[in-house]
Design an enzyme around this catalytic site. Structure first.
Site, PDB file in Angstrom:
ATOM      1  N   LYS A  42       0.819  -1.211   0.000  1.00 40.84           N
ATOM      2  CA  LYS A  42       0.000   0.000   0.000  1.00 40.84           C
ATOM      3  C   LYS A  42       0.857   1.266   0.000  1.00 40.84           C
ATOM      4  O   LYS A  42       0.461   2.288  -0.569  1.00 40.84           O
ATOM      5  CB  LYS A  42      -0.962   0.004   1.184  1.00 40.84           C
ATOM      6  CG  LYS A  42      -0.327  -0.034   2.556  1.00 40.84           C
ATOM      7  CD  LYS A  42      -1.398  -0.127   3.635  1.00 40.84           C
ATOM      8  CE  LYS A  42      -0.796  -0.058   5.041  1.00 40.84           C
ATOM      9  NZ  LYS A  42       0.137  -1.191   5.311  1.00 40.84           N
ATOM     10  N   ARG A 117      -4.801   2.293  12.956  1.00 35.84           N
ATOM     11  CA  ARG A 117      -4.237   0.958  13.172  1.00 35.84           C
ATOM     12  C   ARG A 117      -5.024   0.138  14.180  1.00 35.84           C
ATOM     13  O   ARG A 117      -4.775  -1.052  14.329  1.00 35.84           O
ATOM     14  CB  ARG A 117      -2.783   1.070  13.618  1.00 35.84           C
ATOM     15  CG  ARG A 117      -1.896   1.704  12.573  1.00 35.84           C
ATOM     16  CD  ARG A 117      -0.456   1.706  12.998  1.00 35.84           C
ATOM     17  NE  ARG A 117       0.375   2.366  12.000  1.00 35.84           N
ATOM     18  CZ  ARG A 117       1.572   1.956  11.625  1.00 35.84           C
ATOM     19  NH1 ARG A 117       2.065   0.851  12.156  1.00 35.84           N
ATOM     20  NH2 ARG A 117       2.266   2.621  10.743  1.00 35.84           N
ATOM     21  N   ARG A 156      13.528  -8.383   0.667  1.00 37.98           N
ATOM     22  CA  ARG A 156      13.727  -6.978   0.297  1.00 37.98           C
ATOM     23  C   ARG A 156      15.087  -6.476   0.781  1.00 37.98           C
ATOM     24  O   ARG A 156      15.525  -6.776   1.882  1.00 37.98           O
ATOM     25  CB  ARG A 156      12.604  -6.124   0.897  1.00 37.98           C
ATOM     26  CG  ARG A 156      12.703  -4.648   0.549  1.00 37.98           C
ATOM     27  CD  ARG A 156      11.437  -3.917   0.889  1.00 37.98           C
ATOM     28  NE  ARG A 156      11.120  -3.937   2.313  1.00 37.98           N
ATOM     29  CZ  ARG A 156      10.040  -3.350   2.847  1.00 37.98           C
ATOM     30  NH1 ARG A 156       9.168  -2.730   2.054  1.00 37.98           N
ATOM     31  NH2 ARG A 156       9.828  -3.400   4.147  1.00 37.98           N
ATOM     32  N   ARG A 190      16.568  -4.482   6.287  1.00 35.85           N
ATOM     33  CA  ARG A 190      16.096  -3.657   7.391  1.00 35.85           C
ATOM     34  C   ARG A 190      15.777  -4.508   8.610  1.00 35.85           C
ATOM     35  O   ARG A 190      15.370  -5.668   8.489  1.00 35.85           O
ATOM     36  CB  ARG A 190      14.819  -2.898   6.979  1.00 35.85           C
ATOM     37  CG  ARG A 190      15.061  -1.839   5.958  1.00 35.85           C
ATOM     38  CD  ARG A 190      13.851  -1.014   5.574  1.00 35.85           C
ATOM     39  NE  ARG A 190      12.583  -1.413   6.170  1.00 35.85           N
ATOM     40  CZ  ARG A 190      11.417  -0.812   5.904  1.00 35.85           C
ATOM     41  NH1 ARG A 190      11.379   0.187   5.039  1.00 35.85           N
ATOM     42  NH2 ARG A 190      10.315  -1.215   6.463  1.00 35.85           N
ATOM     43  N   ARG A 201       4.695  -8.331  13.494  1.00 37.23           N
ATOM     44  CA  ARG A 201       3.848  -7.323  12.835  1.00 37.23           C
ATOM     45  C   ARG A 201       2.531  -7.937  12.368  1.00 37.23           C
ATOM     46  O   ARG A 201       1.475  -7.293  12.448  1.00 37.23           O
ATOM     47  CB  ARG A 201       4.607  -6.698  11.659  1.00 37.23           C
ATOM     48  CG  ARG A 201       5.748  -5.785  12.092  1.00 37.23           C
ATOM     49  CD  ARG A 201       6.683  -5.465  10.938  1.00 37.23           C
ATOM     50  NE  ARG A 201       6.009  -4.746   9.867  1.00 37.23           N
ATOM     51  CZ  ARG A 201       6.563  -4.514   8.675  1.00 37.23           C
ATOM     52  NH1 ARG A 201       7.771  -4.993   8.405  1.00 37.23           N
ATOM     53  NH2 ARG A 201       5.895  -3.839   7.753  1.00 37.23           N
TER      54      ARG A 201
END
Length: 247
Positions: A42, A117, A156, A190, A201
């Protein structure tokens, strides 16, 4: 994809039909929340959709960074909590959002990314909009599976010189191992893209944010789309779904 609204409408006149993005631009306002689990893309879609709809992409992370860098009153409050390793209180975050939504460029809408959230934030944002711009027009939920999320995030690699330069060990392999194709900077994984962090998460998403998605679904403003495919595929899918929703 960034063609002006005027040119799109000229093209529509010549071809006899109005392109999907131009049709959405004819709306008085487009107040849209972006939702989706970790790794759904997103954050990538936000800038593209913002350009197509000619409304700003309001990203919570960007708001934090600009307020902290600008040493605003709210930025200084946020920094105190972050330095102590604490979550920034909702009133500080919502204060930043309230100030941003007063800017002239949000007059005809916005894409809000990163908030709400949880249900408390959702109610607070609804109240905020009621005093400023009315109510949310749609909530675009970009959906992917947990397995796909892990593949995307664990693979990533981000450039240390410029975080907008991103590679992937499977989907966008750099020409030189560990080196950014754009600027030759070093690539790294990261801290929040490790397996442990991604799992945490997702747990937070299921416990706190999925109820928000269900809330907006019950209110009839939720637009679910698949987040699988290329960036342009998903952008086209989002525009098509928004047109179908608004009619």
């Amino acid at each position: 994809m960034t063609e002006s609204a005027t040119q799109l409408l000229l093209n529509a006149t010549e071809s006899g039909n109005i392109p999907a993005a131009a049709r959405l631009r004819l709306r008085e306002h487009s107040r849209i929340f972006l939702a989706g689990p970790p790794g759904s893309g997103k954050g990538t879609q936000g800038p593209f959709l913002g350009k197509l709809l000619e409304v700003p992409h309001v990203h919570i992370g960007d708001l934090f960074r600009s307020n902290v860098a600008g040493r605003t009153k709210l930025g200084m409050k946020a920094m105190k909590h972050m330095r102590r390793g604490e979550l920034v209180p909702d009133e500080v975050t919502l204060g930043m959002v309230a100030e941003r939504l007063q800017d002239p460029d949000t007059q005809h809408g916005f894409l809000l990314d990163g908030l709400p959230r949880n249900l408390n934030q959702a109610e607070a944002v609804d109240d905020l909009l009621a005093t400023t711009s009315g109510k949310v027009d749609a909530v675009l939920n970009v959906d992917i599976s947990r397995e796909e999320s892990f593949r995307r995030l664990v693979g990533r690699r981000v450039c240390r010189n410029d975080s907008s330069h991103v590679a992937h060990i499977m989907y966008a392999t750099p020409h030189k191992y560990g080196i950014c194709d754009v600027c030759n900077g070093p690539l790294y994984l990261r801290e929040d893209d490790t397996r442990h962090t991604i799992g945490a998460r997702w747990d937070v998403w299921h416990a706190q944010t999925e109820p928000v998605v269900r809330k907006y679904g019950a209110e009839g403003v939720l637009i679910p789309i698949s987040g699988i495919g290329t960036v342009s595929d998903i952008t086209e899918r989002a525009i098509t779904a928004l047109n179908a929703y608004f009619g």
